[in-house]
Design an enzyme around this catalytic site. Structure first.
Site, PDB file in Angstrom:
ATOM      1  CG  HIS A  57     -56.920 -57.416  26.641  1.00  0.00           C
ATOM      2  ND1 HIS A  57     -54.801 -57.427  26.332  1.00  0.00           N
ATOM      3  CD2 HIS A  57     -56.791 -56.798  26.318  1.00  0.00           C
ATOM      4  CE1 HIS A  57     -54.821 -56.624  25.193  1.00  0.00           C
ATOM      5  NE2 HIS A  57     -56.541 -56.548  24.435  1.00  0.00           N
ATOM      6  CG  HIS A  59     -59.603 -57.526  22.869  1.00  0.00           C
ATOM      7  ND1 HIS A  59     -59.103 -55.808  23.203  1.00  0.00           N
ATOM      8  CD2 HIS A  59     -60.994 -57.594  23.251  1.00  0.00           C
ATOM      9  CE1 HIS A  59     -60.145 -55.295  23.209  1.00  0.00           C
ATOM     10  NE2 HIS A  59     -61.252 -55.649  23.306  1.00  0.00           N
ATOM     11  CG  ASP A  61     -56.028 -58.221  18.857  1.00  0.00           C
ATOM     12  OD1 ASP A  61     -56.232 -58.366  19.912  1.00  0.00           O
ATOM     13  OD2 ASP A  61     -55.157 -57.615  18.664  1.00  0.00           O
ATOM     14  CG  HIS A  62     -53.661 -59.637  23.109  1.00  0.00           C
ATOM     15  ND1 HIS A  62     -52.684 -59.129  23.493  1.00  0.00           N
ATOM     16  CD2 HIS A  62     -54.253 -58.363  22.184  1.00  0.00           C
ATOM     17  CE1 HIS A  62     -52.541 -57.530  22.932  1.00  0.00           C
ATOM     18  NE2 HIS A  62     -53.947 -57.869  21.814  1.00  0.00           N
ATOM     19  CG  HIS A 115     -57.540 -52.104  25.426  1.00  0.00           C
ATOM     20  ND1 HIS A 115     -57.789 -50.995  24.143  1.00  0.00           N
ATOM     21  CD2 HIS A 115     -57.095 -53.428  25.487  1.00  0.00           C
ATOM     22  CE1 HIS A 115     -57.654 -52.241  22.921  1.00  0.00           C
ATOM     23  NE2 HIS A 115     -57.513 -53.183  23.493  1.00  0.00           N
ATOM     24  CG  ASP A 134     -53.534 -53.971  23.132  1.00  0.00           C
ATOM     25  OD1 ASP A 134     -52.730 -54.361  23.464  1.00  0.00           O
ATOM     26  OD2 ASP A 134     -54.738 -54.652  22.612  1.00  0.00           O
ATOM     27  CG  HIS A 172     -51.222 -53.820  18.689  1.00  0.00           C
ATOM     28  ND1 HIS A 172     -52.071 -54.370  17.989  1.00  0.00           N
ATOM     29  CD2 HIS A 172     -52.304 -54.274  19.814  1.00  0.00           C
ATOM     30  CE1 HIS A 172     -53.232 -55.412  18.287  1.00  0.00           C
ATOM     31  NE2 HIS A 172     -53.356 -55.430  19.704  1.00  0.00           N
TER      32      HIS A 172
HETATM   33 ZN   LIG Z   1     -57.057 -55.488  22.915  1.00  0.00          ZN
END
Ligand SMILES: [Zn+2]
Length: 256
Positions: A57, A59, A61-62, A115, A134, A172
């Site tokens: 996805h 985001h 942090d990915h 998400h 996530d 995570h």
């Molecule tokens: Zn995420």
């Protein structure tokens, strides 16, 4: 046919990076790209060359490491068609039922929105592994940032239907906190009590709680257990549809 080598390592504050490597062809894929440096270090440790990145996805942090990894390795980046405009450097758009090959290993794309609007998971049936970003966490699930409870429930149900021995790799390390919350929803669940004790012990040693398995999550994860009479009774929601019970559990976690 040789099995994939799967290497998981911590990155950022609580993300995991994962490399998957086909020993026959040398093909190596990163699952998501939280940041470039730890992924390059992991590749160097293993002596592997990055050929692909499979993005779950959009985001940051990915995805933050995509640009640097592409420049350094020339790898091909796969990711959800429904988030194409949000993922810089995306080469190949994927959707439900598509196959992504990493060397000899084939991943099936499972759309798991909730998400985010276009979130996908990658399932390698021959290697009994699924990479869920996530969407599903151990004893938890992702926040509903771009989807509603019925959408996320449907996504989680697709993952829950995979074989119970399937290894689940999540984006995570949240398991210890998730267990504390889950025990407020289902305090009598002995499998959950045992998992919470084991995870707390691991956390004290700095050991990962992941991967988990679908079977373990079905036994312990309150977000997959919305049909449980004990949970429904505790929430005063006896006989209500599972997506409604799931929505209440999710709302309680958001306030926890
Ligand atoms: Zn995420």
């Amino acid at each position: 046919m040789a099995k994939l080598d799967i290497y998981q390592f911590p990155t950022r504050s609580d993300n995991y990076g994962v490399l998957i490597h086909d020993p026959e062809t040398g093909a190596t894929a990163a699952i998501d790209a939280p940041e470039a440096e730890p992924i390059l270090a992991a590749l160097a440790d293993k002596g592997w060359r990055l050929t692909d990145i499979l993005i779950t996805h959009h985001h940051a942090d990915h995805t933050a490491g995509i640009d640097a990894l592409k420049k350094k390795t020339g790898c091909t980046v796969y990711g959800p068609a429904r988030e194409a405009g949000l993922i810089p450097g995306l080469d190949v758009e994927v959707k439900e039922g598509d196959t992504v090959a990493v060397g000899h290993a084939d991943a099936r794309v499972i759309e798991t929105p909730g998400h985010t609007r276009g979130h996908v998971s990658y399932y390698f049936p021959d290697d009994e592994a699924v990479f869920v970003g996530d969407t599903l966490f151990s004893v938890g699930c992702g926040k509903l940032l771009e989807g509603d409870a019925p959408t996320m429930w449907h996504s989680l149900s697709k993952l829950a239907a995979l074989p119970p021995e399937t290894n689940v790799y999540c984006g995570h390390e949240y398991t210890n906190a998730n267990c504390r919350f889950a025990l407020t929803i289902e305090p009598e669940n002995q499998a959950l009590q045992a998992r919470a004790a084991q995870v707390a012990e691991n956390a004290a040693k700095g050991a990962p709680s992941l991967p988990t398995t679908i079977g373990q999550e079905l036994a312990t994860n309150p977000f997959l257990r919305a049909s449980s009479p004990a949970i429904q009774a505790r929430l005063g929601m006896e006989g209500q549809p599972p997506e409604a019970v799931f929505g209440e559990v999710r709302a309680r976690k958001d306030r926890f």
